[in-house]
Design a protein around this motif. Structure first.
Motif, short mmCIF file in Angstrom:
data_model
loop_
_atom_site.label_atom_id
_atom_site.label_comp_id
_atom_site.label_asym_id
_atom_site.label_seq_id
_atom_site.Cartn_x
_atom_site.Cartn_y
_atom_site.Cartn_z
N SER A 3 25.16 50.11 -3.39
CA SER A 3 26.19 51.36 -3.19
C SER A 3 27.08 50.47 -2.28
O SER A 3 28.24 50.66 -2.03
CB SER A 3 25.85 51.90 -2.59
N GLN A 4 26.60 49.57 -1.19
CA GLN A 4 27.52 49.29 -0.53
C GLN A 4 28.61 48.15 -1.13
O GLN A 4 29.75 48.22 -0.37
CB GLN A 4 26.60 48.20 0.32
N LYS A 5 28.66 47.89 -2.15
CA LYS A 5 29.67 47.18 -3.01
C LYS A 5 31.31 48.27 -3.29
O LYS A 5 32.21 47.56 -3.44
CB LYS A 5 29.27 46.51 -3.98
N PHE A 6 30.51 49.02 -3.73
CA PHE A 6 31.02 50.68 -3.90
C PHE A 6 31.88 51.07 -2.99
O PHE A 6 32.65 51.26 -3.29
CB PHE A 6 31.42 51.13 -5.39
N TYR A 7 31.50 51.21 -1.75
CA TYR A 7 31.40 51.90 -0.89
C TYR A 7 31.19 51.58 0.13
O TYR A 7 29.77 52.09 0.25
CB TYR A 7 31.59 53.74 -1.15
N LYS A 8 31.16 51.12 1.04
CA LYS A 8 31.07 50.56 2.42
C LYS A 8 30.48 51.68 3.56
O LYS A 8 31.60 52.87 4.12
CB LYS A 8 31.89 49.32 3.67
N VAL A 9 29.01 51.61 4.26
CA VAL A 9 28.95 52.71 5.19
C VAL A 9 28.20 52.39 5.87
O VAL A 9 27.73 51.11 5.87
CB VAL A 9 28.13 54.02 4.82
#
Length: 132
Positions: free
Chosen positions: A50-56
């Motif tokens: 998920s961090q590859k698509f949307y960095k939180v």
């Protein structure tokens, strides 16, 4: 969603393999440990994906410190449960005291200096705190 399904299947396979290995040796504790490891495996894969698509920007330091405090509380409980102090520590009141202290410690660990100031403002002047 296809990637998430594959991650969940991989975590289930890890859980099954770990159960086959750990249950004969450790019983129900082995099953719990296998589930913990499989869940951690799935969590790490999902977070990485998920961090590859949307960095939180997660507060990883707080999360790790809180998890370590919880692990320490459980280890202390297990040590006291299996020692000569087990009779003393097996009383419900002592277990409640230990876990209450552990969770209070975790709560205050999560509230670092900035968060303490915000909490203080909420307690002292709740009507002046701006909502998010």
């Amino acid at each position: 969603t296809g990637v998430i399904a594959r991650i969940n299947i991989a975590a289930a396979l890890v859980n099954a393999v770990m159960n086959v290995i750990l249950i004969p040796r450790m019983g129900i504790i082995g099953a719990a440990f296998a589930t913990l490891l499989a869940s951690l495996f799935g969590f790490i894969l999902r977070m990485n994906f998920s961090q590859k698509f949307y960095k939180v920007p997660h507060p990883w330091k707080k999360i790790v410190v809180s998890a370590l405090l919880a692990i320490i509380a459980v280890v202390i409980e297990l040590i006291f449960s299996f020692t000569s102090y087990g009779v003393f520590m097996s009383t419900i009141s002592m277990k409640v005291l230990i876990f209450t202290l552990a969770f209070v410690g975790i709560f205050f660990t999560l509230l670092w200096k900035n968060d303490f100031m915000e909490l203080k403002e909420i307690i002292i002047r709740p009507h002046k705190v701006k909502p998010y």
